[in-house]
Design an enzyme around this catalytic site. Structure first.
Site, PDB file in Angstrom:
ATOM      1  N   PRO A  77      36.614  22.139  47.082  1.00 43.83           N
ATOM      2  CA  PRO A  77      35.984  23.102  47.995  1.00 43.83           C
ATOM      3  C   PRO A  77      35.710  24.472  47.377  1.00 43.83           C
ATOM      4  O   PRO A  77      36.533  25.023  46.646  1.00 43.83           O
ATOM      5  CB  PRO A  77      36.999  23.200  49.140  1.00 43.83           C
ATOM      6  CG  PRO A  77      37.665  21.862  49.155  1.00 43.83           C
ATOM      7  CD  PRO A  77      37.767  21.464  47.712  1.00 43.83           C
ATOM      8  N   CYS A  78      34.538  25.009  47.721  1.00 37.67           N
ATOM      9  CA  CYS A  78      34.069  26.278  47.157  1.00 37.67           C
ATOM     10  C   CYS A  78      34.490  27.528  47.923  1.00 37.67           C
ATOM     11  O   CYS A  78      34.608  28.600  47.315  1.00 37.67           O
ATOM     12  CB  CYS A  78      32.540  26.264  47.068  1.00 37.67           C
ATOM     13  SG  CYS A  78      31.873  24.932  46.050  1.00 37.67           S
ATOM     14  N   PRO A  79      34.681  27.483  49.262  1.00 37.68           N
ATOM     15  CA  PRO A  79      34.941  28.716  50.011  1.00 37.68           C
ATOM     16  C   PRO A  79      36.071  29.592  49.480  1.00 37.68           C
ATOM     17  O   PRO A  79      35.981  30.821  49.589  1.00 37.68           O
ATOM     18  CB  PRO A  79      35.242  28.206  51.425  1.00 37.68           C
ATOM     19  CG  PRO A  79      34.446  26.948  51.544  1.00 37.68           C
ATOM     20  CD  PRO A  79      34.532  26.321  50.179  1.00 37.68           C
ATOM     21  N   PRO A  80      37.158  29.031  48.885  1.00 41.80           N
ATOM     22  CA  PRO A  80      38.206  29.923  48.397  1.00 41.80           C
ATOM     23  C   PRO A  80      37.748  30.907  47.319  1.00 41.80           C
ATOM     24  O   PRO A  80      38.395  31.932  47.096  1.00 41.80           O
ATOM     25  CB  PRO A  80      39.255  28.952  47.825  1.00 41.80           C
ATOM     26  CG  PRO A  80      39.052  27.694  48.597  1.00 41.80           C
ATOM     27  CD  PRO A  80      37.566  27.609  48.803  1.00 41.80           C
ATOM     28  N   PHE A  81      36.622  30.590  46.650  1.00 41.61           N
ATOM     29  CA  PHE A  81      36.167  31.416  45.531  1.00 41.61           C
ATOM     30  C   PHE A  81      34.786  32.017  45.753  1.00 41.61           C
ATOM     31  O   PHE A  81      34.291  32.767  44.913  1.00 41.61           O
ATOM     32  CB  PHE A  81      36.140  30.570  44.249  1.00 41.61           C
ATOM     33  CG  PHE A  81      37.404  29.794  44.021  1.00 41.61           C
ATOM     34  CD1 PHE A  81      38.561  30.430  43.596  1.00 41.61           C
ATOM     35  CD2 PHE A  81      37.453  28.424  44.242  1.00 41.61           C
ATOM     36  CE1 PHE A  81      39.738  29.722  43.400  1.00 41.61           C
ATOM     37  CE2 PHE A  81      38.619  27.700  44.047  1.00 41.61           C
ATOM     38  CZ  PHE A  81      39.764  28.356  43.621  1.00 41.61           C
TER      39      PHE A  81
END
Length: 412
Positions: A77-81
């Site tokens: 998943p991309c949202p953390p970064f």
């Protein structure tokens, strides 16, 4: 012939999967959380084993069952970064990057391939990245990061992706990052036939106007409504190419649409911009919003093909071996980690080569978002010590479990 199998985690709807298949990898397993994306994978490759559910749930799959597979790959998943998000990193329940790296100890693949958004390459995450490199070194791998742009591999959009590749020492010298293939086609060139599919007489003039590559396609998440083409800045870029970015159309413009009509893109058009084409055929299942989300969150197949082929060449020891680049080195993280003791700000400033106390505090603040920083005070003196990594790496008591269950319906 040698069989090279891949286990793909967080597989999505198959962008990376198709690219790796083109690079001659065979899927031993694809693991994905989203039901619609799993249906798309099964519809396109009925022989693949697809495990549906939380990739970190032992009841969904057991990494030990795939020990020795050639490649462990994934688009965690991309949202953390994401630059557009809060960049919570290790504090985000969706963060699976560190967990994926930890699976290398269990699966012991010949290579690891993980891709994520450009935000992971930013100074905010320098300590996080260093921890990943150090952990892979401990596990016996040589790892490198590289920011690749999809537009360098024939994909008509910007779409920068931050790629991690790790290989065993005997293969690593033969890994060369794929070279760009030349300028990509414009949006107009890419979509002319689809825009004209219903006989719209303005299609050719529109194609000439749409003479740029696309901004990065944003699939979005289940937290945010229906499908559209991204934030305000992206919509302005689309408007310059005479594309209405406020939604996704069900069909191309009708034959009787005015010549100056400003069309919306269909899911088929967005898929073409993401790199699916006659060379990379694929069908998407589900309703329009779900299909768009699957397409928009994907790793473009041509880029996955290019990177997968580079890994395959390394396996076969093709080409000339190279001198490996020096791994990233974060002096603050390294100073704190190597000491294992409390260090005064004055000592840290010398080790990090920083002359401004405020700059040191800023860097410590960034590091503290992903690591616990212990602080000891004695009178007016302060000292710092690096504590545990906050990221989820499989701990049974990690807060990730409760947060994941709480937000399960909104995670995509």
């Amino acid at each position: 012939m040698t069989k090279y199998e891949v286990v793909e985690i967080c597989a999505g709807a198959g962008g990376q999967a198709l690219g790796l298949e083109k690079a001659a990898f065979e899927h031993a397993l694809a693991v994905e959380l989203d039901e619609n994306a799993c249906n798309t994978l099964r519809a396109n490759r009925s022989t693949w084993k697809v495990a549906e559910g939380d990739v970190a749930d032992p009841s969904v799959w057991d990494p030990a069952d795939y020990k020795g597979v050639a490649l462990l790959a994934g688009g965690v998943p991309c949202p953390p970064f994401s630059i557009a998000g809060k960049q919570l990193g290790a504090n985000d329940e969706r963060d699976l990057f560190a967990w994926a790296v930890e699976q290398v100890a269990v699966v012991q693949p010949r290579a690891l391939l993980l891709e994520n958004v450009r935000g992971l390459s930013m100074p905010r995450f320098v300590g996080y990245r260093q921890h990943v490199l150090d952990r892979l070194t401990q596990l016996g791998y040589i790892a490198e990061w590289r920011l690749l742009h999809a537009s360098d591999y024939g994909v008509p959009q910007l779409r920068p992706r931050f790629i991690l590749v790790a290989l065993r020492p005997e293969d690593a010298p033969y890994f060369h990052w794929p070279e760009p293939v030349g300028p990509p086609p414009t949006v107009g060139e890419t979509l002319l036939d689809l825009m004209a599919a219903n006989g719209w007489r303005g299609a050719r003039a529109w194609s000439k106007r749409a003479n740029k590559i696309a901004p990065t396609i944003v699939g979005g998440s289940k937290k945010h409504g229906g499908a559209d083409l991204g934030p305000t800045r992206a919509k302005r870029a689309w408007a310059e190419m005479r594309v209405d970015g406020l939604g996704i159309a069900d069909a191309p413009p009708a034959a009787d649409a005015p010549a100056n009509f400003v069309p919306k893109l269909t899911c088929d058009m967005v898929a073409r911009i993401q790199g699916w084409s006659d060379d990379y055929p694929w069908e998407f299942t589900g309703r329009k919003t779900s299909s768009y989300r699957q397409i928009g969150n994907a790793f473009p197949p041509p880029v996955a093909h290019a990177v997968g082929s580079a890994i395959m060449r390394a396996f076969r020891h093709e080409g000339e071996p190279r001198t490996l680049e020096t791994s990233e080195h974060d002096p603050l993280y390294t100073a704190l980690r190597s000491s294992g003791e409390f260090i005064t700000p004055e000592r840290l400033m010398k080790l990090v080569k920083v002359s401004d106390p405020a700059e040191l505090e800023r860097r410590i603040g960034l590091l503290s978002r992903d690591f616990e920083i212990e602080i000891k005070t004695s009178g007016t003196k302060t000292a710092y010590k690096l504590g545990r990594f906050k990221a989820f790496v499989g701990q049974k008591d990690h807060t990730r479990h409760d947060l994941f269950l709480m937000h399960r319906a909104q995670i995509s």
